[in-house]
Write an enzyme that holds these catalytic residues in place. Sequence first.
Site, PDB file in Angstrom:
ATOM      1  N   TYR A  17      50.773  25.160 -88.942  1.00  0.00           N
ATOM      2  CA  TYR A  17      49.780  24.348 -88.230  1.00  0.00           C
ATOM      3  C   TYR A  17      50.006  22.859 -88.456  1.00  0.00           C
ATOM      4  CZ  TYR A  17      45.428  22.026 -87.049  1.00  0.00           C
ATOM      5  OH  TYR A  17      44.513  21.162 -86.517  1.00  0.00           O
ATOM      6  N   HIS A  36      43.781  10.551 -80.703  1.00  0.00           N
ATOM      7  CA  HIS A  36      42.629  10.590 -81.599  1.00  0.00           C
ATOM      8  C   HIS A  36      42.053   9.201 -81.874  1.00  0.00           C
ATOM      9  CE1 HIS A  36      43.716  14.682 -81.924  1.00  0.00           C
ATOM     10  NE2 HIS A  36      43.143  14.939 -83.077  1.00  0.00           N
ATOM     11  N   ASN A  86      43.942  12.843 -91.595  1.00  0.00           N
ATOM     12  CA  ASN A  86      43.094  13.989 -91.932  1.00  0.00           C
ATOM     13  C   ASN A  86      42.454  13.807 -93.311  1.00  0.00           C
ATOM     14  OD1 ASN A  86      43.596  17.616 -91.869  1.00  0.00           O
ATOM     15  ND2 ASN A  86      41.899  16.371 -91.201  1.00  0.00           N
ATOM     16  N   TYR A 141      -0.202   1.005-109.447  1.00  0.00           N
ATOM     17  CA  TYR A 141       0.998   1.837-109.575  1.00  0.00           C
ATOM     18  C   TYR A 141       2.286   1.044-109.336  1.00  0.00           C
ATOM     19  CZ  TYR A 141      -2.001   6.011-109.342  1.00  0.00           C
ATOM     20  OH  TYR A 141      -2.938   6.972-109.568  1.00  0.00           O
ATOM     21  N   ARG A 177       2.714  -0.494-112.796  1.00  0.00           N
ATOM     22  CA  ARG A 177       2.682   0.430-113.919  1.00  0.00           C
ATOM     23  C   ARG A 177       3.750   1.520-113.809  1.00  0.00           C
ATOM     24  NH1 ARG A 177      -2.171   4.392-114.420  1.00  0.00           N
ATOM     25  NH2 ARG A 177      -2.988   2.905-112.916  1.00  0.00           N
ATOM     26  N   PHE A 211      38.954  18.853 -95.758  1.00  0.00           N
ATOM     27  CA  PHE A 211      38.629  17.698 -94.918  1.00  0.00           C
ATOM     28  C   PHE A 211      37.143  17.610 -94.590  1.00  0.00           C
ATOM     29  CE2 PHE A 211      40.084  21.265 -92.283  1.00  0.00           C
ATOM     30  CZ  PHE A 211      38.892  21.570 -91.647  1.00  0.00           C
ATOM     31  N   GLU A 232      36.045  23.633 -84.385  1.00  0.00           N
ATOM     32  CA  GLU A 232      35.423  22.826 -85.440  1.00  0.00           C
ATOM     33  C   GLU A 232      33.912  22.911 -85.210  1.00  0.00           C
ATOM     34  OE1 GLU A 232      37.423  19.131 -84.757  1.00  0.00           O
ATOM     35  OE2 GLU A 232      39.371  19.975 -85.291  1.00  0.00           O
TER      36      GLU A 232
END
Length: 657
Positions: free
Chosen positions: A164, A194, A307, A395, A398, A444, A529
Amino acid sequence: MPRYTVHVRGEWLAVPCKDAQLTVGWLGREAVRRYIKNKPDNGGFASVDDVHFLVRRCKGLGLLDNEDPLEVALEDNEFVEVVIEGDAMSPDFIPSQPEGVYLYSKYREPEKYIELDGDSLTTEDLVNLGKGRYKIKLTPTAEKKVQKSREVIDSIIKEKTVVYGITTGFGKFARTVIPINKLEELQLNLVRSHSSGVGKPLIPERCRMLLALRINVLAKGYSGISLETLKQVIEAFNASCLPYVPEKGTVGASGDLAPLSHLALGLTGEGKMWSPKSGWADAKYVLEAHGLKPIVLKPKEGLALINGTQMITSLGCEAVERASAIARQADIVAALTLEVLKGTTKAFDTDIHAVRPHPGQIEVAFRFRSLLDSDHHPSEIAESHRFCDRVQDAYTLRCCPQVHGVANDTIAFVKKLITTELNSATDNPMVFASRGETISGGNFHGEYPAKALDYLAIGVHELAAISERRIERLCNPSLSELPAFLVAEGGLNSGFMIAHCTAAALVSESKALCHPSSVDSLSTSAATEDHVSMGGWAARKALRVIEHVEQVLAIELLAACQGIEFLRPLRTTTPLEKVYDLVRSVVRPWIKDRFMAPDIEAAHRLLVDQQVWEVASPYIEKYRREHIPESRPVSPTAFSLESLRRKSSSIPESAEL
C-alpha cells in the site's frame, strides 16, 4: 552575475544583471519589458516607455529609488515588486499576509543546532525551533535508522511486491497496482492532489514547528524516506524556507494530509514559499535564492512526508506551552487582585490543601502564600484591614487553588500526552527494518492529541472565566469599596467599564470554542476513512481559547494595578510591588479616560513574554527553598519549575528579595 526575482502583476520573473552599476529603474523597466513580451496583448501597453512604475522590496515593502545603483540598493537574488502606476498597490500579491510575520523582520540565522533522533524532542525544544533559535541536524544513530528503513523500500520495488502506498494507489484506490515506471509520478500526484487546504497560511513560527516536527518523526526511521531526501528537507528548514500551508483542511485522520501535503509541495518547488529573505514568492525561486534544489520524490517519499499528526501536534505543542505560561502567571494576577480587594490569606493555609492533595491545588496555594502577606513579605494593605469583620471571601478569591489548580493539572496531563506524540511514528504503512517488512496500521489517527487539546481548552478556559468575575468585583464599587470602574470623576470618565465588557465577550466566545471538536466525525475517502478525529480544529481553537485567557488576564492585571492607585500610600508585598512596577513601566496610571486598547495589548505582551512570571518567580522560589525541605518532591504540575529553579539559581542569594 547578480540576479533578481521580480514580481509584476501576479507573475514572477528572473532578471539577470550583467552590470551591477545599472540602476533600480533599469531593473524595473527590464522586468516590465519581459512581462509585456510574455503577454499576447502586451499587457495592455504599447511599449515599455508608456509604463510608469515604482519598485519596492517584497520583504518589508520598502520603496526603492529608481536612480540608485543595484549593487547599493539590493542584494544578489533579492525579491522585489514592480508596482505599475494606476494599479492598486497590490499587497495581495502575498497570498495572505501571515499574522505575526513582523516577528521575522529581525530574523537572524541561528548558529546553534538541536540534534534530532525521533525520540527525545520536548515541547520547549519545538517552540524554540519554531522561533528560529536553532538549526537541525540528525544524530548518527538516526541517520543509520533512516538508511535501514529505505533499504526495505528499495527491496520492495526491486522485487515488485504489492505494498500500500508504495506500489498501489491510496485510500479507495488501495487495490490499484501502479506500474514501476510510474511510482515517482504517483508520489508527486499524491502531494499535488492532497494540497487542498484553505484559509490563511500558518505564520512562520508555526510552519517552522510543523516542518521541524515532521523531520523528527522521519528521523525515527519508520517512514522509508531516503537519507538524501531527508537532508534536503533539513536544509530547507535551516534556511527558513517555509512552504505555504493553509490552516484549514485536515480532519485529523489519515493524519493531517492536506497541511502536510502543502508542506511537501513547497519542498518540491511548487506552490508558494516564504523566507526572511524573500517574503512570499514561488517556491522554486525561494529555494533557488537560497542555493537549494527542489526535492524529487522517490517511491514512498510523498506518503512519508504527508502521513501523520504533526499539524495537530505542533499547534498543540504551542498551545500547551502558552497554557503553562499563562496558568502560572494567573496566580500572580489573582494574588494582586486579592490584595486590592482586601482579601484574606487564610484560605491558602497548608493544612486545608493537604487534606485534598491534588498537586495543582497544592502548588497554586503555595504560590499565593509566597506572594501575599506573611512574615516573609509583609503587606501594608493587608495590615490595614487585619481586624475587619469579614469572615471569608467570594469564591473567585477563596477558591483560586481549586479552580486554577485543576487547570494546572490539566496542562500537565496534556503536556505528557503531547510529548509522547512528538516522538511517535505516525506513518502508514510503517517500515520495520529489523523485520524487513512494512505493516499497515492506524498510528496516523489524531484521536489522542485531538481529545487532549479539547480537554486543554476546557481546563484553561476556566482561568478566564474566574478572572472575568474578579474584574467585575474590581469594577463594581459595591463589591470593591473602590471608585466605580476604577476611575476618578465617574460619569465624565468611564474607566474600565468597557474593558470589562471585552473580558466578558472573550469569555463568552470561548465557551462556544470549548465545545469538543473530537466528538464529531465525518466519513471520508469513500468510507475507507470512516472515523476521523477533527484534531486540526481542536488544536486551532485551543490556541484561540488560550489567547482569550491571556487577554482577559491582561485586563485583570491592568485593573488590579489601577486599584492599587486608590490604596496609596499603602504598599503591598515586595513581589507584588515588583509586578506593579513592571506594569507601570509600559502602562501609566489611569487618571482620566484615554485610548485603552494599546494598554491592554501592552499588558498582554507582558504575559505572552512571561515577564510577569520572571519578575515574581525569584520570590516564589526563594520562599520555596525556605519553606519546603530539600527532600520533599516538587509538585509534578509545577511543569518547568525545575528548569526555572536552575535559571533563578543565577540570582545571588544576597539579592534584595
